[in-house]
Scaffold this active site. Structure first.
Site, PDB file in Angstrom:
ATOM      1  NE  ARG A  81     -37.512  17.744  15.980  1.00  0.00           N
ATOM      2  CZ  ARG A  81     -36.896  17.164  14.452  1.00  0.00           C
ATOM      3  NH1 ARG A  81     -37.206  15.907  14.604  1.00  0.00           N
ATOM      4  NH2 ARG A  81     -37.250  17.827  13.700  1.00  0.00           N
ATOM      5  NE  ARG A 150     -37.547  10.686  15.404  1.00  0.00           N
ATOM      6  CZ  ARG A 150     -36.730  11.542  14.258  1.00  0.00           C
ATOM      7  NH1 ARG A 150     -37.301  12.580  14.420  1.00  0.00           N
ATOM      8  NH2 ARG A 150     -35.957  11.219  13.621  1.00  0.00           N
ATOM      9  CE  LYS A 216     -37.008  10.688  10.249  1.00  0.00           C
ATOM     10  NZ  LYS A 216     -37.241  11.883   9.904  1.00  0.00           N
ATOM     11  CE  LYS A 218     -41.090  11.033  11.465  1.00  0.00           C
ATOM     12  NZ  LYS A 218     -41.226  12.716  11.088  1.00  0.00           N
ATOM     13  CB  CYS A 437     -40.604  22.211   5.865  1.00  0.00           C
ATOM     14  SG  CYS A 437     -39.340  22.468   4.669  1.00  0.00           S
ATOM     15  CB  CYS A 443     -33.540  22.664   6.596  1.00  0.00           C
ATOM     16  SG  CYS A 443     -33.334  20.977   6.027  1.00  0.00           S
ATOM     17  CB  CYS A 482     -36.083  19.159   0.487  1.00  0.00           C
ATOM     18  SG  CYS A 482     -36.271  17.934   1.697  1.00  0.00           S
ATOM     19  CB  CYS A 486     -40.437  18.551   7.814  1.00  0.00           C
ATOM     20  SG  CYS A 486     -38.649  17.849   7.290  1.00  0.00           S
TER      21      CYS A 486
HETATM   22 FE1  SRM Z   1     -37.892  16.176   9.470  1.00  0.00          FE
HETATM   23  C1  SRM Z   1     -34.767  15.647   8.775  1.00  0.00           C
HETATM   24  C2  SRM Z   1     -37.392  19.689  10.095  1.00  0.00           C
HETATM   25  C3  SRM Z   1     -41.395  16.573  10.550  1.00  0.00           C
HETATM   26  C4  SRM Z   1     -40.157  13.891   7.663  1.00  0.00           C
HETATM   27  N1  SRM Z   1     -36.406  17.267   9.749  1.00  0.00           N
HETATM   28  C5  SRM Z   1     -35.656  16.717   9.357  1.00  0.00           C
HETATM   29  C6  SRM Z   1     -33.958  17.975   9.318  1.00  0.00           C
HETATM   30  C7  SRM Z   1     -33.831  17.644  11.010  1.00  0.00           C
HETATM   31  C8  SRM Z   1     -32.837  18.453   8.628  1.00  0.00           C
HETATM   32  C9  SRM Z   1     -32.201  17.151   8.413  1.00  0.00           C
HETATM   33  O1  SRM Z   1     -32.046  15.683   9.147  1.00  0.00           O
HETATM   34  O2  SRM Z   1     -30.497  17.610   8.789  1.00  0.00           O
HETATM   35  C10 SRM Z   1     -34.639  19.508   9.138  1.00  0.00           C
HETATM   36  C11 SRM Z   1     -34.707  19.834  11.107  1.00  0.00           C
HETATM   37  C12 SRM Z   1     -34.827  21.351  10.037  1.00  0.00           C
HETATM   38  C13 SRM Z   1     -34.631  22.682  10.595  1.00  0.00           C
HETATM   39  O3  SRM Z   1     -33.506  23.363  10.617  1.00  0.00           O
HETATM   40  O4  SRM Z   1     -35.248  22.585  11.713  1.00  0.00           O
HETATM   41  C14 SRM Z   1     -36.140  18.596   9.703  1.00  0.00           C
HETATM   42  N2  SRM Z   1     -39.045  17.678  10.395  1.00  0.00           N
HETATM   43  C15 SRM Z   1     -38.788  19.064  10.216  1.00  0.00           C
HETATM   44  C16 SRM Z   1     -39.413  20.133  11.705  1.00  0.00           C
HETATM   45  C17 SRM Z   1     -39.034  20.619  12.679  1.00  0.00           C
HETATM   46  C18 SRM Z   1     -40.513  20.888  10.574  1.00  0.00           C
HETATM   47  C19 SRM Z   1     -41.012  22.024  10.476  1.00  0.00           C
HETATM   48  O5  SRM Z   1     -40.978  22.921   9.914  1.00  0.00           O
HETATM   49  O6  SRM Z   1     -42.341  22.147  11.492  1.00  0.00           O
HETATM   50  C20 SRM Z   1     -41.227  19.340  11.906  1.00  0.00           C
HETATM   51  C21 SRM Z   1     -40.152  18.777  13.191  1.00  0.00           C
HETATM   52  C22 SRM Z   1     -41.124  17.258  13.642  1.00  0.00           C
HETATM   53  C23 SRM Z   1     -40.906  17.388  14.897  1.00  0.00           C
HETATM   54  O7  SRM Z   1     -41.500  17.787  16.163  1.00  0.00           O
HETATM   55  O8  SRM Z   1     -40.413  16.069  15.464  1.00  0.00           O
HETATM   56  C24 SRM Z   1     -40.339  17.961  11.084  1.00  0.00           C
HETATM   57  N3  SRM Z   1     -40.602  15.380   9.013  1.00  0.00           N
HETATM   58  C25 SRM Z   1     -41.778  15.692   9.584  1.00  0.00           C
HETATM   59  C26 SRM Z   1     -42.359  15.540   9.426  1.00  0.00           C
HETATM   60  C27 SRM Z   1     -44.073  15.346   9.350  1.00  0.00           C
HETATM   61  C28 SRM Z   1     -44.217  14.377  10.336  1.00  0.00           C
HETATM   62  O9  SRM Z   1     -43.757  13.600  11.360  1.00  0.00           O
HETATM   63  O10 SRM Z   1     -45.455  14.736  10.457  1.00  0.00           O
HETATM   64  C29 SRM Z   1     -42.244  14.453   8.679  1.00  0.00           C
HETATM   65  C30 SRM Z   1     -43.029  13.429   7.053  1.00  0.00           C
HETATM   66  C31 SRM Z   1     -43.853  12.070   8.080  1.00  0.00           C
HETATM   67  C32 SRM Z   1     -41.964  11.155   7.618  1.00  0.00           C
HETATM   68  O11 SRM Z   1     -41.614  11.196   8.421  1.00  0.00           O
HETATM   69  O12 SRM Z   1     -42.631  10.856   6.876  1.00  0.00           O
HETATM   70  C33 SRM Z   1     -40.388  14.512   8.066  1.00  0.00           C
HETATM   71  N4  SRM Z   1     -38.077  15.234   8.751  1.00  0.00           N
HETATM   72  C34 SRM Z   1     -38.411  14.473   7.633  1.00  0.00           C
HETATM   73  C35 SRM Z   1     -37.386  13.412   6.566  1.00  0.00           C
HETATM   74  C36 SRM Z   1     -37.538  12.348   6.106  1.00  0.00           C
HETATM   75  C37 SRM Z   1     -37.928  11.014   6.205  1.00  0.00           C
HETATM   76  C38 SRM Z   1     -38.225  10.100   5.627  1.00  0.00           C
HETATM   77  O13 SRM Z   1     -38.495   8.980   5.950  1.00  0.00           O
HETATM   78  O14 SRM Z   1     -36.837   9.874   4.152  1.00  0.00           O
HETATM   79  C39 SRM Z   1     -36.157  14.245   6.966  1.00  0.00           C
HETATM   80  C40 SRM Z   1     -34.710  13.507   6.424  1.00  0.00           C
HETATM   81  C41 SRM Z   1     -34.301  11.805   6.679  1.00  0.00           C
HETATM   82  O15 SRM Z   1     -34.795  11.580   7.273  1.00  0.00           O
HETATM   83  O16 SRM Z   1     -33.308  11.539   6.381  1.00  0.00           O
HETATM   84  C42 SRM Z   1     -36.134  14.575   8.195  1.00  0.00           C
HETATM   85 FE1  SF4 Z   2     -35.517  20.198   5.560  1.00  0.00          FE
HETATM   86 FE2  SF4 Z   2     -36.453  18.657   3.690  1.00  0.00          FE
HETATM   87 FE3  SF4 Z   2     -37.658  18.820   6.420  1.00  0.00          FE
HETATM   88 FE4  SF4 Z   2     -37.749  20.827   5.115  1.00  0.00          FE
HETATM   89  S1  SF4 Z   2     -38.493  19.046   4.475  1.00  0.00           S
HETATM   90  S2  SF4 Z   2     -36.833  21.367   6.979  1.00  0.00           S
HETATM   91  S3  SF4 Z   2     -36.248  21.780   3.742  1.00  0.00           S
HETATM   92  S4  SF4 Z   2     -35.846  18.205   5.152  1.00  0.00           S
END
Ligand code: SRM
Ligand code: SF4
Length: 572
Positions: A81, A150, A216, A218, A437, A443, A482, A486
């Site tokens: 990323r 981030r 993390k 944000k 997502c 993922c 899930c 995201c």
């Molecule tokens: Fe996310 C984890 C993809 C935005 C909340 N996110 C992940 C991981 C890295 C999976 C992992 O931990 O193994 C995913 C990678 C999947 C892949 O194959 O690429 C993933 N997140 C993404 C992306 C690529 C989704 C997308 O389709 O665009 C976004 C990348 C953002 C970036 O450029 O930095 C992405 N993730 C978000 C957002 C939206 C936002 O930030 O505006 C959220 C919700 C907001 C928040 O953070 O509360 C988000 N991602 C999570 C979480 C839950 C965090 C939590 O508070 O519980 C995880 C899991 C974790 O961190 O344990 C996670």
């Molecule tokens: Fe993966 Fe869940 Fe984030 Fe979708 S919402 S990219 S399934 S961690």
């Protein structure tokens, strides 16, 4: 009193805390792991550290069972990323990412919900080449993942006013100045010599310290009336206040986040709350001090409850505000009035300031690829070769070909036409307001499909939309594989959260401007039930809605779901 209240929860530190402290500022044994020839993966501990460098070890889940049967190591590959503050990339940077995706990735790029590029499918042996090439193109992947601040988001609509540029500069500054200071990234990926001796803690990471953050963090900046970045979903959100065409400052909102775990009521999505107003010169100070509060008082024992939103809810908004003001040494001013209208994008050609044009392209699911009948990636590559403005990645996974001069507009329009690049206007407004997502196959946390499935589900929903004369009705629809959220799931007026293959929890009732969460409506349902539910709901909406009423408001008004007034009552 404040000190006493601000005590972090007891409990042994999570294993990630051990990995961080033992890592010598994010170095660990990453350098050695990358050279290890016997496995295409890396150790679990190093994988934790890898995130701080912008990457995750993944395996292709489509191949997982087959490889297991054949007793082969999983098909390991890395996701990478980029850190791209405010989502702005030059044409050269676009071409670099495109070329890397072909050379070292899976031939596609993902535009993320936080306005950056992700590449998938990179083999361990190609990681250094990839990061070095990104670095040469004046981008990096530092802190794109991991327990740090981030990629800083910023409204991506440059047509609004020159204030956008000012605000974008702030997002860049925040992103750069809040970076970890360790040289680990430069040593591991860019061949910088290792710093000798044991450096003084405060010298290495004056803000983060050796443990970095509990989780993390944000930050995002919005300019009303546009809330494309979903400012209330950020740990720390800034809402620009403009008076007489001048940026006078920002309202400060703290404690948002989307993630939760199915069936665990101690976890929930939450929207941030506005605690005051500051002038622009105070932005960095506020971000820094807020981060240090989370550093000191966030939960380092239970990662599921470690985000800043839980720290704020546990301690109380007023207490956190008081602590922030104490650390700042001055008080926030009273918040100023503001009004958001939507959290979507405005598609097609738009005329902006200084006679420049912007074309907002619709990119379904944020996936840049060449499809059989749609050469999106090639089209954008050809545009990047002649474009002298920039590309702006939006928080809705789209891209704006931005700052096009009137002279260049004809050439770019021709390329748009030649490759059939779409502004989405021939789709329903529902599709134009969709987000999904990544989910499967990359993922590791996905329980169900999202990006690969939502478009076909929308094909079927569009039939219902058309039957009810709702084609131009803007409704936000979001799907995640899930509950992590995201695609900021619970801010979709219609939201699907993966439970199991082909099964989703369905949520309704978020506000169109991103200011209210949606509520659970049905649990564990498959496509047939989803369509049956929407058939009834959309028909009723078409008949009974007030003029200008949005779907999310409608389902709340007529009592289909209760309004979620706060994340803490999300599960009630
Ligand atoms: Fe996310 C984890 C993809 C935005 C909340 N996110 C992940 C991981 C890295 C999976 C992992 O931990 O193994 C995913 C990678 C999947 C892949 O194959 O690429 C993933 N997140 C993404 C992306 C690529 C989704 C997308 O389709 O665009 C976004 C990348 C953002 C970036 O450029 O930095 C992405 N993730 C978000 C957002 C939206 C936002 O930030 O505006 C959220 C919700 C907001 C928040 O953070 O509360 C988000 N991602 C999570 C979480 C839950 C965090 C939590 O508070 O519980 C995880 C899991 C974790 O961190 O344990 C996670
Ligand atoms: Fe993966 Fe869940 Fe984030 Fe979708 S919402 S990219 S399934 S961690």
């Amino acid at each position: 009193m404040v000190k006493q209240l601000l005590k972090a929860p007891d409990g042994p530190p999570s294993d990630v805390e051990r990995i961080k402290i033992e890592s010598n500022y994010l170095r660990g044994t990453l350098k050695e792991s990358l050279l290890e020839p016997l496995s295409s993966g890396i150790s679990d501990d190093d994988n934790r550290l890898m995130k701080f460098h912008g990457s995750y070890l993944q395996d292709d889940r489509d191949l997982r069972n087959e490889r297991q049967k054949q007793k082969l190591e999983p098909a390991y590959q890395f996701m990478l990323r980029v850190r791209l503050p405010g989502g702005v990339a030059s044409p050269d940077q676009w071409l670099t990412m495109d070329e890397l995706a072909q050379r070292n990735g899976n031939g596609t790029l993902k535009l993320t919900t936080r306005q950056t590029f992700q590449m998938h499918g990179i083999l361990k042996w190609n990681m250094r080449d990839t990061i070095q090439t990104i670095h040469k193109s004046l981008m990096d992947t530092i802190a794109a993942c991991g327990d740090v601040n981030r990629n800083v988001m910023c409204i991506s609509n440059p047509y609004q006013s020159e204030i956008h540029e000012e605000v974008y500069e702030w997002s860049k500054r925040l992103s750069n100045d809040l970076l970890p200071r360790t040289r680990a990234y430069h040593e591991i990926w860019l061949d910088e010599e290792m710093v000798a001796g044991t450096p003084d803690v405060d010298e290495v990471e004056p803000m983060y310290g050796p443990l970095y953050l509990p989780r993390k963090f944000k930050i995002g900046i919005a300019i009303p009336p546009q809330n494309d970045i979903d400012v209330f979903s950020q740990d720390l959100g800034f809402i620009a206040i403009v008076e007489n065409d001048k940026l006078i400052g920002f309202n400060v909102a703290i404690g948002g986040g989307m993630g939760m775990t199915h069936g665990d009521k101690a976890t929930y999505p939450q929207l941030s709350k506005v605690i005051g107003f500051c002038t622009p010169d105070k932005l960095y100070e506020i971000a820094e001090k807020t981060i240090t509060i989370q550093r000191d008082y966030g939960n380092r024992s239970e990662r599921k409850n470690a985000r800043f939103k839980y720290t704020v809810d546990r301690l109380g908004l007023e207490v956190v505000k008081e602590e922030l003001e104490k650390r700042l040494g001055w008080k926030l001013a009273e918040a100023k009035p503001f009004k958001f209208e939507s959290n979507g994008d405005r598609y097609g050609w738009v005329n902006g300031v200084r006679g420049k044009w912007h074309f907002n392209l619709f990119v379904e699911g944020g996936r840049i690829a060449d499809f059989d009948d749609y050469k999106l990636m090639t089209g954008l590559r050809e545009i990047a070769k002649v474009h002298d403005g920039e590309f702006r990645l939006t928080a809705n996974q789209n891209v704006i070909i931005a700052n096009v001069s009137t002279q260049k507009k004809k050439q770019i329009s021709e390329l748009i036409e030649q490759y059939g690049l779409t502004d989405g206007k021939h789709y329903s407004a529902l599709r134009r307001n969709s987000m999904a997502c990544v989910a499967l196959p990359t993922c590791g946390l996905a329980m169900a499909e999202a990006e690969r499935y939502l478009p076909t589900l929308i094909d079927k929903i569009e039939e219902i939309v058309d039957e009810n004369g709702l084609r131009e009705e803007e409704i936000t629809i979001r799907m995640t594989g899930c509950p992590n959220g995201c695609a900021r799931h619970t801010l979709g007026e219609i939201a699907f959260i993966g439970k199991a293959p082909g099964k989703y929890n369905m949520y309704l009732g978020a506000a169109f401007d991103g200011s209210r969460l949606s509520k659970i409506y049905r649990e564990n349902i498959g496509e047939q039930e989803i369509l049956a539910e929407l058939r009834v709901l959309l028909a009723r909406f078409a008949k009974e809605k007030y003029d200008g009423e949005h779907f999310g408001d409608f389902v709340v008004r007529v009592g289909i779901v209760e309004a979620v007034t706060d994340g803490t009552n999300f599960h009630d």
